[in-house]
Write an enzyme that holds these catalytic residues in place. Structure first.
Site, PDB file in Angstrom:
ATOM      1  N   ASP A 516      44.848  36.472  44.851  1.00  0.00           N
ATOM      2  CA  ASP A 516      44.816  37.737  44.120  1.00  0.00           C
ATOM      3  C   ASP A 516      45.854  38.704  44.665  1.00  0.00           C
ATOM      4  O   ASP A 516      46.488  39.445  43.932  1.00  0.00           O
ATOM      5  CB  ASP A 516      43.425  38.355  44.207  1.00  0.00           C
ATOM      6  CG  ASP A 516      43.004  38.624  45.649  1.00  0.00           C
ATOM      7  OD1 ASP A 516      43.349  37.818  46.527  1.00  0.00           O
ATOM      8  OD2 ASP A 516      42.314  39.621  45.900  1.00  0.00           O
ATOM      9  N   ARG A 520      46.335  42.366  52.104  1.00  0.00           N
ATOM     10  CA  ARG A 520      45.155  42.922  52.764  1.00  0.00           C
ATOM     11  C   ARG A 520      44.252  41.796  53.269  1.00  0.00           C
ATOM     12  O   ARG A 520      44.584  40.605  53.174  1.00  0.00           O
ATOM     13  CB  ARG A 520      44.408  43.850  51.813  1.00  0.00           C
ATOM     14  CG  ARG A 520      43.781  43.197  50.608  1.00  0.00           C
ATOM     15  CD  ARG A 520      43.218  44.237  49.656  1.00  0.00           C
ATOM     16  NE  ARG A 520      42.591  43.650  48.479  1.00  0.00           N
ATOM     17  CZ  ARG A 520      42.664  44.169  47.271  1.00  0.00           C
ATOM     18  NH1 ARG A 520      43.357  45.270  47.059  1.00  0.00           N
ATOM     19  NH2 ARG A 520      42.059  43.584  46.249  1.00  0.00           N
ATOM     20  N   ASP A 521      43.088  42.167  53.767  1.00  0.00           N
ATOM     21  CA  ASP A 521      42.160  41.182  54.324  1.00  0.00           C
ATOM     22  C   ASP A 521      41.360  40.512  53.216  1.00  0.00           C
ATOM     23  O   ASP A 521      40.143  40.597  53.160  1.00  0.00           O
ATOM     24  CB  ASP A 521      41.239  41.841  55.349  1.00  0.00           C
ATOM     25  CG  ASP A 521      40.485  43.036  54.789  1.00  0.00           C
ATOM     26  OD1 ASP A 521      40.801  43.472  53.655  1.00  0.00           O
ATOM     27  OD2 ASP A 521      39.588  43.539  55.478  1.00  0.00           O
ATOM     28  N   GLU A 522      42.090  39.814  52.330  1.00  0.00           N
ATOM     29  CA  GLU A 522      41.468  39.123  51.198  1.00  0.00           C
ATOM     30  C   GLU A 522      42.245  37.847  50.932  1.00  0.00           C
ATOM     31  O   GLU A 522      41.874  36.783  51.402  1.00  0.00           O
ATOM     32  CB  GLU A 522      41.420  40.040  49.982  1.00  0.00           C
ATOM     33  CG  GLU A 522      40.500  39.540  48.887  1.00  0.00           C
ATOM     34  CD  GLU A 522      40.213  40.624  47.854  1.00  0.00           C
ATOM     35  OE1 GLU A 522      39.664  40.283  46.812  1.00  0.00           O
ATOM     36  OE2 GLU A 522      40.538  41.804  48.106  1.00  0.00           O
ATOM     37  N   TRP A 580      35.791  34.941  34.747  1.00  0.00           N
ATOM     38  CA  TRP A 580      36.278  34.388  36.011  1.00  0.00           C
ATOM     39  C   TRP A 580      35.997  32.881  36.021  1.00  0.00           C
ATOM     40  O   TRP A 580      36.910  32.071  36.131  1.00  0.00           O
ATOM     41  CB  TRP A 580      35.610  35.096  37.190  1.00  0.00           C
ATOM     42  CG  TRP A 580      36.320  36.326  37.623  1.00  0.00           C
ATOM     43  CD1 TRP A 580      37.021  36.505  38.792  1.00  0.00           C
ATOM     44  CD2 TRP A 580      36.456  37.567  36.909  1.00  0.00           C
ATOM     45  NE1 TRP A 580      37.570  37.767  38.843  1.00  0.00           N
ATOM     46  CE2 TRP A 580      37.234  38.437  37.700  1.00  0.00           C
ATOM     47  CE3 TRP A 580      35.992  38.035  35.683  1.00  0.00           C
ATOM     48  CZ2 TRP A 580      37.556  39.731  37.305  1.00  0.00           C
ATOM     49  CZ3 TRP A 580      36.314  39.322  35.276  1.00  0.00           C
ATOM     50  CH2 TRP A 580      37.082  40.154  36.082  1.00  0.00           C
ATOM     51  N   GLU A 792      47.886  46.109  41.200  1.00  0.00           N
ATOM     52  CA  GLU A 792      46.498  45.782  40.895  1.00  0.00           C
ATOM     53  C   GLU A 792      45.901  46.769  39.904  1.00  0.00           C
ATOM     54  O   GLU A 792      45.113  46.397  39.036  1.00  0.00           O
ATOM     55  CB  GLU A 792      45.683  45.779  42.187  1.00  0.00           C
ATOM     56  CG  GLU A 792      44.213  45.450  42.010  1.00  0.00           C
ATOM     57  CD  GLU A 792      43.469  45.392  43.339  1.00  0.00           C
ATOM     58  OE1 GLU A 792      42.400  44.759  43.383  1.00  0.00           O
ATOM     59  OE2 GLU A 792      43.962  45.982  44.326  1.00  0.00           O
ATOM     60  N   HIS A 813      49.886  42.145  42.681  1.00  0.00           N
ATOM     61  CA  HIS A 813      48.656  41.618  42.090  1.00  0.00           C
ATOM     62  C   HIS A 813      49.004  41.232  40.665  1.00  0.00           C
ATOM     63  O   HIS A 813      49.124  42.090  39.808  1.00  0.00           O
ATOM     64  CB  HIS A 813      47.612  42.739  42.104  1.00  0.00           C
ATOM     65  CG  HIS A 813      46.230  42.303  42.427  1.00  0.00           C
ATOM     66  ND1 HIS A 813      45.724  42.355  43.695  1.00  0.00           N
ATOM     67  CD2 HIS A 813      45.226  41.833  41.654  1.00  0.00           C
ATOM     68  CE1 HIS A 813      44.469  41.954  43.694  1.00  0.00           C
ATOM     69  NE2 HIS A 813      44.141  41.622  42.454  1.00  0.00           N
TER      70      HIS A 813
END
Length: 939
Positions: A516, A520-522, A580, A792, A813
């Site tokens: 995605d 960042r922490d993803e 999704w 995003e 994104h």
């Protein structure tokens, strides 16, 4: 004289015929050029025809396969097969053997009675097809690997080395090595490698391969990839050595929402098998096992979110060379893990790509030194710098500067995204000079990470005491090495920048899986993001192998109920959501349309069916109106919504639309695969789903209960409304757009289809107005704000230069970049037909508008280059088209009543190679064979 002429003429004609023979190029096996390590028992072979002739078609082919490079004694010959198929032709010969190399050639017959010469040779090599083919054993570093002195390997610890890590603290990355001797002349050598964690391998001081972040990210417990490398040129007679550095990566590193650790296991382990074949027919296998040794070195920590710490003072100089003394290293431990989850790598690996040099060095208002690379990219920075031992610098990565011009990292959340480099002092100096400056006489040292990546445009430099020379810093982009296939360009520079941003959003987030966001922490494989963008992705890059690999993980991580988790590989739990989880049906069908790939439908069909059956089980009276759903994620919501301007769409209305869409795609797939019973069953179900939608969400006057753009877009695009109600629904959609001042209000699920629906119902001018809108919310608003990737949020940076909430505000994104699909398919006009996909029969229907004076796209298909370009000059339209050999196209050409259409200067009616399929009001549809075409439409 007549006799000589009669003899010469056939010779001339024969030579001319040979000269005009089609030429075969671009031979591929499983969409790869000369791949190593395939595990498909029936690999598919593809080739392209090249011919200057128009209307060039293949009518038959012949393939031969041999175990010998000279192609003597082929063990399989297809014989002459009457078929026009030149893409993904399945091998059907004798059973293929593990680790064997095969050579193949093809020749074809064409529709002009000619036969081509045999193609150049191509090859593929099989991987290890059975668990018992692995002679290697899993090994792990010793519990406490020693840190030997970098100056004198094996003589004890370096005085400045850190203390051994205490429990709970990160440990240094392990090094594993072994030596071996070769006494014969080498014919070939292949090494097979995988790891728990990530690995980087060297042989005799040379890096093995150019792939990074291997073995990639899959559902490790079910599917663990290994890579195969040809290392023939790296092995020498006499002593040799293999060394491997390991890192946490996704396997046991920090990953996921709550900073989960050890998701797949707590170990770091290596499995490696080197097979050497000698010219005398013998072979040797060097494999991981008890004889290997372990230590740690200069890579002290490495995490995907937090970055890497490298201390050159602890470098094990020459540790992958055969004469290195590893006496002080500890023996490795062996481990037992299953081998039945090992799979070959069928997709393109992550590789280094574009290089960026600093465009400026700036000092922020806070006094920080920051380098601007000019492009938001994903990768890392290579530093070549000189100084004394112990000198260090810390690089922190960020996407943007704040409104004051300061370095901004709040949107990274907990991710540190920093790389720390500590110099070893290459010239022997061991302490900083008195004034803090770095000596100019020091030997330059080079630093770059191994097992992390960053999303950034800006880099902050901290800890460096001397002057900063931007020539010492280079940014390198990393992403899966998918071939570049598509390009789009038009007369509007803002749209061209948008296309640039779409491409870089894809490149930065297609890093082995479709993430995605990369910063960042993803950095997770969100299914919704991937499905909405998948068709655009297939224009920009060759994503057939990329998505085919990931879809197998979708199926592997699909729950027994049929539910598909939010992210794949699944590290977040059991949640599922409409829009999704429909990735299970949408991407397989989009790949089929883009590449004509039946096998992806065959492979994914059980997953597709399981997902639709899951919804059916959740639905009541054919209505899916229960459970959690993300809805139209990040739709338009003004900050101070006093009059209900927020475009809230009922999440269950959305769910019902996707229920119908996935069911329709399952029906379509069943039709392609000949599953007649399923087709009948789910066709009946689809009627009930749509009837339930009308009962629940449509008023008697034809108004949807949610009056948003997304509601009308989904209802129209997925054919939820009966024919008599579609026109008024399209009118309501257009009125909504006008009410918002020709701004879109859609989120992740409505945006991909918005302009397509407008064009389908005759409102292409409105679609152009949306595309060209440059105030918030719109596609061009971020472009006007200086974006170099897709954001995003529509307002990631607000008009006053303040930021959206830092908790979720990525500036790379790709989801909203799905507009690229409309730009390719409508503006440039390149599209497919469902009944002849993969651009074997192309639909070309450009729709000029929006004040553009020109637009066009090129697409490298499985058959070759397909292109559509148009230009408007006063009242004259010019169309330049290229149709690849062995394909046809139906082209929609404007045909005004008072106009004249010519092709290459000739009236259309006089061009024999072109047939007219149909004539409508203001247009005609022409059927074209392969070749280059130049149309002119004059009023």
């Amino acid at each position: 004289m007549q006799r000589n002429t009669s003899l010469l003429l056939p010779m001339l004609l024969s030579g001319l015929s040979a000269f005009c023979q089609p030429v075969l190029i671009h031979l591929q096996t499983e969409n790869l050029s000369n791949p190593i390590g395939l595990d498909s028992r029936s690999p598919r072979l593809s080739w392209q025809l090249q011919s200057p002739d128009r209307n060039e078609l293949q009518t038959a082919y012949e393939i031969r396969v041999s175990e010998h490079s000279d192609n003597k004694d082929p063990f399989w010959n297809s014989g002459k097969v009457t078929s026009g198929q030149s893409v993904q032709v399945a091998y059907t010969g004798p059973e293929l053997q593990s680790a064997k190399r095969y050579y193949w050639q093809v020749r074809v017959w064409d529709n002009k009675g000619r036969v081509s010469a045999w193609s150049e040779k191509a090859q593929w090599q099989m991987g290890l097809l059975r668990p018992e083919d692995w002679k290697a054993r899993w090994i792990q570093p010793a519990a406490e690997s020693p840190d030997a002195s970098p100056a004198s390997p094996g003589t004890g610890p370096h005085p400045d080395q850190p203390s051994p890590a205490s429990p709970g603290q990160p440990r240094a990355n392990p090094l594993l090595r072994t030596g071996f001797t070769v006494n014969r002349s080498i014919a070939s050598a292949i090494v097979y490698i995988t790891a728990h964690g990530l690995y980087e391998a060297q042989l005799n001081g040379h890096r093995i391969g150019d792939a990074y972040l291997t073995p990639g990210w899959t559902s490790y417990n079910k599917r663990l990839q290994y890579q195969a490398y040809d290392v023939t040129g790296l092995i020498r007679k006499g002593g040799n050595a293999i060394g491997v550095l390991l890192g946490n990566g996704w396997y046991r590193g920090t990953i996921g929402y709550d900073w989960q650790q050890d998701v797949y296991g707590k170990d770091l382990s290596l499995l490696l098998q080197l097979v050497i074949h000698y010219k005398d027919g013998r072979s040797d296998t060097i494999a991981t096992g008890p004889g290997w040794r372990s230590a740690t070195g200069e890579v002290r920590t490495s995490e995907i979110y937090n970055g890497e710490r490298i201390d050159h003072r602890l470098e094990k100089a020459g540790w992958t060379l055969p004469d290195y003394n590893d006496a002080a290293w500890a023996p490795v431990q062996t481990a037992v893990f299953p081998l039945n989850n090992l799979i070959a790598t069928g997709n393109e690996p992550v590789r280094k790509q574009e290089i960026f040099h600093p465009v400026r060095l700036l000092t922020t208002p806070k006094g920080e030194q920051v380098i601007d690379f000019g492009q938001n990219l994903v990768g890392w920075v290579i530093v070549k710098i000189k100084g004394r031992a112990g000198d260090s610098l810390c690089l922190t990565h960020a996407e943007v500067l704040d409104k004051s011009g300061n370095f901004y990292t709040d949107n990274l959340r907990k991710a540190k995204a920093e790389d720390v480099y500590i110099l070893g002092g290459g010239n022997g100096l061991t302490s900083p000079s008195a004034n803090g400056a770095n000596p100019g006489s020091a030997t330059p040292e080079s630093f770059e990470p191994h097992f992390t990546f960053h999303g950034f445009r800006y880099v902050r430099i901290e800890g460096w005491k001397g002057p900063i020379d931007t020539a010492d810093f280079t940014a390198v982009a990393l992403y899966s090495d998918m071939p570049r296939t598509g390009s789009f360009e038009c007369s509007n520079p803002l749209i061209n920048q948008l296309q640039h941003n779409i491409q870089w959003g894809q490149q930065g987030n297609f890093l082995d899986i479709p993430t995605d966001c990369p910063q960042r922490d993803e950095r997770l494989g969100w299914t919704g993001d991937a499905q909405v963008f998948s068709r655009t992705a297939a224009f920009n890059r060759g994503v057939d192998n990329f998505f085919a690999k990931w879809l197998k993980d979708v199926a592997a991580d699909q729950l027994p109920s049929g539910a598909v988790p939010f992210v794949i590989p699944n590290v977040t739990g059991k949640g599922t959501s409409a829009g999704w989880a429909d990735v299970a049906t949408i991407i397989p069908w989009n790949l089929y349309l883009a590449y004509g790939d039946r096998r992806v439908l065959e492979d994914q069909y059980p997953s597709m069916k399981a997902w639709v059956d899951y919804i059916h089980d959740q639905a009541k009276d054919d209505l899916w109106n229960t459970g959690f759903h993300f809805g139209d994620w990040l739709f338009y919501r003004p900050l101070d919504d006093n009059d209900g301007r927020s475009a809230v769409t009922d999440k269950y209305l959305i769910a019902q639309c996707f229920y119908a869409h996935s069911t329709q795609l399952l029906i379509d797939a069943a039709g392609v695969l000949g599953r007649t019973a399923d087709s009948i069953t789910y066709t009946g179900l689809l009627k009930k789903i749509k009837a339930a939608f009308l009962r629940e969400y449509l008023t008697p006057n034809g108004r949807l209960v949610s009056g948003t753009q997304t509601a009308y877009v989904l209802a129209l695009h997925f054919d939820m409304l009966p024919d008599p109600l579609r026109k008024q629904a399209a009118e309501r959609l257009v009125q909504n757009i006008k009410d918002y001042g020709y701004h879109l209000t859609t989120g992740f699920l409505g945006t991909p289809y918005l302009c397509h629906v407008l064009s389908r119902f005759g409102y292409t001018p409105v679609a152009y107005r949306l595309l060209l809108q440059d105030t918030y919310p719109s596609w061009l608003y971020p472009v006007k704000m200086g974006a170099t990737t897709i954001w995003e949020r529509w307002d990631g940076i607000r008009p006053d230069s303040s930021f959206q909430t830092p908790g979720m505000n990525s500036f790379n994104h790709y989801s909203y970049g799905a507009i690229g699909d409309w730009m390719y398919r409508v503006v440039a006009g390149i599209d497919t037909y469902d009944d002849d996909p993969g651009y074997h029969h192309s639909r070309i229907e450009p729709q000029p508008g929006g004040g553009l004076t020109s637009a066009g796209a090129d697409l490298q298909t499985g058959y070759g280059r397909l292109s559509s370009h148009w230009e408007l000059n006063n009242d004259t339209l010019y169309m330049e088209l290229t149709i690849p050999a062995n394909t046809t196209a139906s082209v929609r050409i404007p045909a005004p009543d008072d106009g004249l259409i010519t092709e290459s200067g000739h009236p259309l009616a006089e061009v024999k190679e072109i047939g007219v399929e149909s004539v409508g009001r203001g247009f005609l549809v022409a059927r074209l064979g392969s070749g280059n075409y130049h149309f002119k439409v004059s009023r």
